[in-house]
Design a protein around this motif. Sequence first.
Motif, short mmCIF file in Angstrom:
data_model
loop_
_atom_site.label_atom_id
_atom_site.label_comp_id
_atom_site.label_asym_id
_atom_site.label_seq_id
_atom_site.Cartn_x
_atom_site.Cartn_y
_atom_site.Cartn_z
N UNK A 59 -18.70 -37.92 24.32
CA UNK A 59 -19.18 -36.55 24.25
C UNK A 59 -19.33 -36.13 22.79
N UNK A 60 -20.06 -35.04 22.58
CA UNK A 60 -20.23 -34.52 21.23
C UNK A 60 -19.04 -33.63 20.89
N UNK A 61 -18.14 -34.13 20.07
CA UNK A 61 -17.01 -33.35 19.59
C UNK A 61 -17.42 -32.65 18.30
N UNK A 62 -17.34 -31.34 18.28
CA UNK A 62 -17.81 -30.57 17.14
C UNK A 62 -16.63 -29.95 16.41
N UNK A 63 -16.21 -30.49 15.27
CA UNK A 63 -15.15 -29.87 14.49
C UNK A 63 -15.61 -28.53 13.91
N UNK A 64 -14.66 -27.72 13.49
CA UNK A 64 -14.98 -26.37 13.02
C UNK A 64 -15.97 -26.39 11.86
N UNK A 65 -15.81 -27.33 10.95
CA UNK A 65 -16.71 -27.38 9.79
C UNK A 65 -18.14 -27.66 10.21
N UNK A 66 -18.31 -28.58 11.16
CA UNK A 66 -19.65 -28.88 11.67
C UNK A 66 -20.20 -27.72 12.47
N UNK A 67 -19.34 -27.06 13.23
CA UNK A 67 -19.78 -25.91 14.02
C UNK A 67 -20.35 -24.83 13.12
N UNK A 69 -21.72 -25.26 10.19
CA UNK A 69 -23.00 -25.74 9.66
C UNK A 69 -24.11 -25.62 10.71
N UNK A 70 -23.80 -25.98 11.95
CA UNK A 70 -24.78 -25.87 13.03
C UNK A 70 -25.20 -24.42 13.23
N UNK A 71 -24.23 -23.53 13.24
CA UNK A 71 -24.53 -22.11 13.44
C UNK A 71 -25.40 -21.56 12.31
N UNK A 73 -27.41 -23.31 10.41
CA UNK A 73 -28.71 -23.97 10.50
C UNK A 73 -29.65 -23.20 11.43
N UNK A 74 -29.21 -22.96 12.64
CA UNK A 74 -30.08 -22.29 13.61
C UNK A 74 -30.28 -20.83 13.27
N UNK A 75 -29.25 -20.16 12.77
CA UNK A 75 -29.38 -18.74 12.42
C UNK A 75 -30.35 -18.55 11.27
N UNK A 76 -30.37 -19.51 10.34
CA UNK A 76 -31.25 -19.42 9.17
C UNK A 76 -32.71 -19.67 9.54
N UNK A 77 -32.94 -20.64 10.42
CA UNK A 77 -34.31 -21.09 10.69
C UNK A 77 -35.00 -20.37 11.84
N UNK A 78 -34.22 -19.85 12.78
CA UNK A 78 -34.85 -19.08 13.85
C UNK A 78 -35.17 -17.69 13.33
N UNK A 79 -36.30 -17.08 13.74
CA UNK A 79 -37.31 -17.62 14.67
C UNK A 79 -38.49 -18.28 13.97
N UNK A 80 -38.37 -18.57 12.68
CA UNK A 80 -39.50 -19.10 11.92
C UNK A 80 -40.01 -20.43 12.47
N UNK A 81 -39.08 -21.32 12.86
CA UNK A 81 -39.45 -22.64 13.35
C UNK A 81 -38.64 -22.97 14.59
N UNK A 122 -27.74 -22.61 19.82
CA UNK A 122 -29.06 -22.00 19.76
C UNK A 122 -30.20 -22.92 19.39
N UNK A 123 -30.05 -24.22 19.66
CA UNK A 123 -31.16 -25.14 19.41
C UNK A 123 -32.21 -25.03 20.52
N UNK A 124 -33.44 -25.41 20.16
CA UNK A 124 -34.54 -25.41 21.13
C UNK A 124 -34.73 -26.76 21.80
#
Length: 372
Positions: A59-67, A69-71, A73-81, A122-124
């Motif tokens: 399974x995809x284990x997401x540590x806090x640091x990666x979480x 970064x993921x948040x 990433x999507x917050x920065x780029x949505x809704x532009x792309x 929040x990925x597409x």
Amino acid sequence: MLRFLFLPMFFVITVKSSTSDIKAIYWLQQPLFPPSAINTSLFTHVYYAFLAPNNATYQLDIPDSTAATLATFTATLRPSVTTLVSIGGANFKADLFAAIASNAAVRASFINSTIAVARAFGFHGVDIDWEFPRSANEMKDLGQLFKELRAAIVSEASATSQKPLLLTAAVYFSVDYFLSTTTSLLYPVRSINENLDWINVMSYDLNGPWSNRTGPPAGLFDPKSNASVAYGLRSWIRGGVIPKKVVMGLPLYGRTWQLLDPSVHGIGAPAVGAGIGMDGAMALFQVLEFNNETGANVVYDEETASVYSYSGSNWVGYDDPVTVAAKVEFAQSLYLGGYFFWAAGLDTNDWKISTQALNSWMLCINERGRVN
């Protein structure tokens, strides 16, 4: 096919691309080039690279640091792309992907985890980057993984009343996997057509310093072998993949060699290993700095539609606006779905190559009167 070869450096157009065209780029997690630095006006899709499943739970284990970064990433780029999360990558153990894909229960666990993570952040969409299946059974298992992922995506979207996630895959430059010892080792074309939105064909690293001779890392043509972008893309179509589902890869980096004899410096020149750069690789902006600082000779090779430079014993093969324009026209002639870049942060500060690709793509559409 190369009629625009020496023209595209001189035109600038401002366009909005069709929503059905793919103009994507992968972003490799790094502090020096945050998602906010991506010029989203040049792209329709941005991939987060990479996540990897746990080798025990699958399974995809997401540590806090990666979480975090993921948040971001999507917050920065949505809704532009449109954003997708890519799983695997060149440094991910292919054996672990093989273990996941070969077992029904493990596949289900991996799939459910993947969809949950994509939705939570929040990925597409989701991208599978298995480099590479190495047997006929593994190719078959890959096709089954695609099928079950698509079914789960459809089911989840229906249950939650959300738009289904996109499903893509990064694949070898050719439909037939050359490096396998198994003959006729082909990708699962039927499953690709039925279950994926598109494939990202890695049309690069066709030559590199692991060879004792220089060669275009991503040459459009190669009259002496099948190691060319043109051969690879055509092979996917000959293999039966719907052209619109084929997306061409473009590198934003060069490969370097150390010449055996600096006076012998053409394509195919004898070499003794990697040249300058990290492990024989340089970002595009570093290649241009090398050219300027050393007064390197820059050569356009019409036979391969590639460019290289050399100075002293160092030889670099790379793409520039001219070769990218030629590749884009070729992709358009095959009616492909678009192109993608590896990777964000490697282009020039003014996004010279990415801008050229977009302008060339739209120019070709305008020339042909094609509406995607």
